[in-house]
Design an enzyme around this catalytic site. Structure first.
Site, short mmCIF file in Angstrom:
data_model
loop_
_atom_site.label_atom_id
_atom_site.label_comp_id
_atom_site.label_asym_id
_atom_site.label_seq_id
_atom_site.Cartn_x
_atom_site.Cartn_y
_atom_site.Cartn_z
N GLY A 71 -11.16 32.90 -41.42
CA GLY A 71 -12.34 33.55 -40.87
C GLY A 71 -12.50 33.24 -39.39
O GLY A 71 -12.91 34.10 -38.59
N SER A 188 -12.60 35.65 -45.32
CA SER A 188 -11.86 34.39 -45.44
C SER A 188 -11.55 34.15 -46.91
O SER A 188 -12.43 34.33 -47.77
CB SER A 188 -12.71 33.26 -44.88
OG SER A 188 -12.12 32.01 -45.18
N ALA A 189 -10.31 33.70 -47.21
CA ALA A 189 -9.89 33.56 -48.60
C ALA A 189 -10.56 32.39 -49.31
O ALA A 189 -10.94 32.48 -50.48
CB ALA A 189 -8.37 33.40 -48.66
N HIS A 190 -10.72 31.26 -48.59
CA HIS A 190 -11.14 30.05 -49.33
C HIS A 190 -12.60 30.05 -49.75
O HIS A 190 -13.01 29.23 -50.56
CB HIS A 190 -10.77 28.77 -48.56
CG HIS A 190 -11.61 28.47 -47.36
ND1 HIS A 190 -12.54 27.47 -47.35
CD2 HIS A 190 -11.63 29.01 -46.12
CE1 HIS A 190 -13.10 27.40 -46.14
NE2 HIS A 190 -12.56 28.33 -45.38
N CYS A 313 -19.37 23.40 -42.31
CA CYS A 313 -18.12 24.11 -42.03
C CYS A 313 -17.31 23.47 -40.92
O CYS A 313 -16.10 23.40 -40.99
CB CYS A 313 -18.42 25.55 -41.64
SG CYS A 313 -18.71 26.58 -43.06
N1 PLP Z 1 -17.89 32.47 -40.77
C1 PLP Z 1 -18.74 31.89 -41.64
C2 PLP Z 1 -20.08 32.54 -41.87
C3 PLP Z 1 -18.41 30.72 -42.31
O1 PLP Z 1 -19.27 30.17 -43.16
C4 PLP Z 1 -17.15 30.14 -42.06
C5 PLP Z 1 -16.81 28.89 -42.74
O2 PLP Z 1 -16.18 28.02 -42.32
C6 PLP Z 1 -16.26 30.80 -41.17
C7 PLP Z 1 -16.68 31.95 -40.54
C8 PLP Z 1 -14.90 30.26 -40.85
O3 PLP Z 1 -13.96 30.62 -41.85
P1 PLP Z 1 -12.62 29.80 -42.03
O4 PLP Z 1 -12.97 28.47 -42.63
O5 PLP Z 1 -11.76 30.63 -42.95
O6 PLP Z 1 -12.00 29.66 -40.69
#
Ligand code: PLP
Length: 375
Positions: A71, A188-190, A313
């Protein structure tokens, strides 16, 4: 103690069995999707099949989808396209949007957690004309669903394209690129039970995206680098299962509401953030008055319960939540906010263990009330 109740799906969801199986199958398949021999063609077929499954999650066409490393990359790719132009972002966006364009103008949130559309309209009317608006579909901390359709309508009237970070919304609510009226959408996959390190940016046909990563013709020259086929296969399997499970996901609201109601009974001063707005079924953002979020997270962890403090995150660091700040929550209360988030494998027992452990902590932190027989 090992985690017995995992209540941190918005940080990452446990891998779905079908995703793990698809990954292991794709790992043994081998082959580079860009090679012309039989092994390469088999890998290409697997890749394009997976693209269809993931695109279906956003009701988009497979050719519109660019696989990324997650993401974060999808958000960076979307915003980089509009730079150095004027970018308008909602103040509650994830760091991967906010930090991808630090100079972006932040549109405030209302106290209920939704982006202020009147403020957006005012910013859209200012010169020079913005190059992009970025509004997430669901907030990772509060679960609040943003008025993306309305924001996109305002942007369209001003001739401005819209990016939507749908990382937290995918697999939790029905999504459609066209119905949202946006031109760029991140996944995002996870977060949906696939592997970490894989994501996608969905791009409207009439938008000429510039690559961030160069050095190969992959992904229709929009993202160079050999595709992470095992990860992508896991993403596709998770997308398929998440789409099938949408109705079941909505039922998680019963468990979430029970957590909030019982937590309120335990701690009458409890605040639930974003509860006045439409929210994802799985997310509760609560503050135990007077007890720091880190203290709650650690005490719950000792009891075998995984939740997070504000946004987990980015890292283990504890900083005031910019989302709660943007909603006008006082720092002292925001300091006590934890996020409980449920998902595809959540059980009633998880909520029970959370509530029992949380009640015990509440009790311990209020010796005076206990002594006075008020607990
Ligand atoms: N956008 C949102 C709203 C998220 O909660 C996250 C979580 O980390 C991300 C983007 C980033 O995604 P990723 O962990 O796949 O880089």
């Amino acid at each position: 103690m090992a985690t017995r109740a995992y209540l941190d799906y918005n940080a990452t969801a446990p891998i779905r069995p079908a995703a793990a199986a698809a990954m292991s199958e794709a790992l043994t398949l081998g082959g580079n999707p860009s090679s012309v021999h039989a092994a390469g063609r088999a890998a290409r077929a697997r890749l394009e099949g997976a693209r269809e499954d993931v695109a279906a999650l956003a009701v988009a066409r497979p050719e519109q989808l660019i696989f990324t490393s997650g993401g974060t990359e999808a958000n960076n790719l979307a915003l980089a396209w509009a730079l150095p132009g004027r970018i308008l972002v909602s103040a509650g966006e994830h760091a991967s949007v906010l930090e991808a364009a630090p100079q972006a103008e932040r549109i405030p949130l209302s106290p209920d957690g939704r982006v202020d559309l009147a403020a957006l309209e005012e910013h859209l009317a200012e010169e020079p004309r913005p190059a992009l608006v970025s509004v997430m579909l669901a907030n990772n901390e509060t679960g609040v669903i943003q008025p993306v359709v309305e924001a996109a309508r305002l942007a369209r009237a001003a001739g401005v394209p819209v990016h939507c970070d749908a990382v937290q919304a995918a697999g939790k609510v029905a999504l459609s690129l066209a119905d949202l009226g946006v031109q760029l959408l991140s996944l995002s996959a996870h977060k949906i039970g696939g592997p970490p390190g894989v994501g996608a940016l969905v791009v409207a046909e009439d938008l000429a995206l510039e690559p961030l990563l160069r050095g190969g013709g992959q992904e229709r020259r929009r993202r160079a680098g050999t595709e992470n086929l095992p990860g992508i296969a896991g993403f596709a399997a998770a997308a398929h299962d998440a789409a099938e499970g949408l109705a079941g996901f909505a039922r998680l609201a019963d468990l979430r509401d029970r957590i909030e109601a019982e937590a309120k009974a335990i701690a009458p001063g409890l605040r639930v953030f974003g509860a006045e707005a439409p929210r994802l079924a799985n997310t509760a953002c609560l503050a135990m008055p007077g007890v720091k979020a880190e203290t709650q997270v650690m005490a719950l962890d000792l009891a075998g319960v995984a939740v997070s403090a504000g946004s987990a995150c980015s890292s283990g660091k504890v900083a005031p939540s910019h989302v709660l700040q943007a909603m006008g929550v006082e720092d002292e209360l925001a300091d006590g906010a934890i996020r409980v988030s449920l998902g595809w494998a959540s059980r009633t027992e998880d909520a029970d263990l959370f509530l029992a452990s949380w009640a015990e902590l509440y009790d311990k932190t209020r010796p005076k009330e206990r002594a006075a027989g008020r607990l």
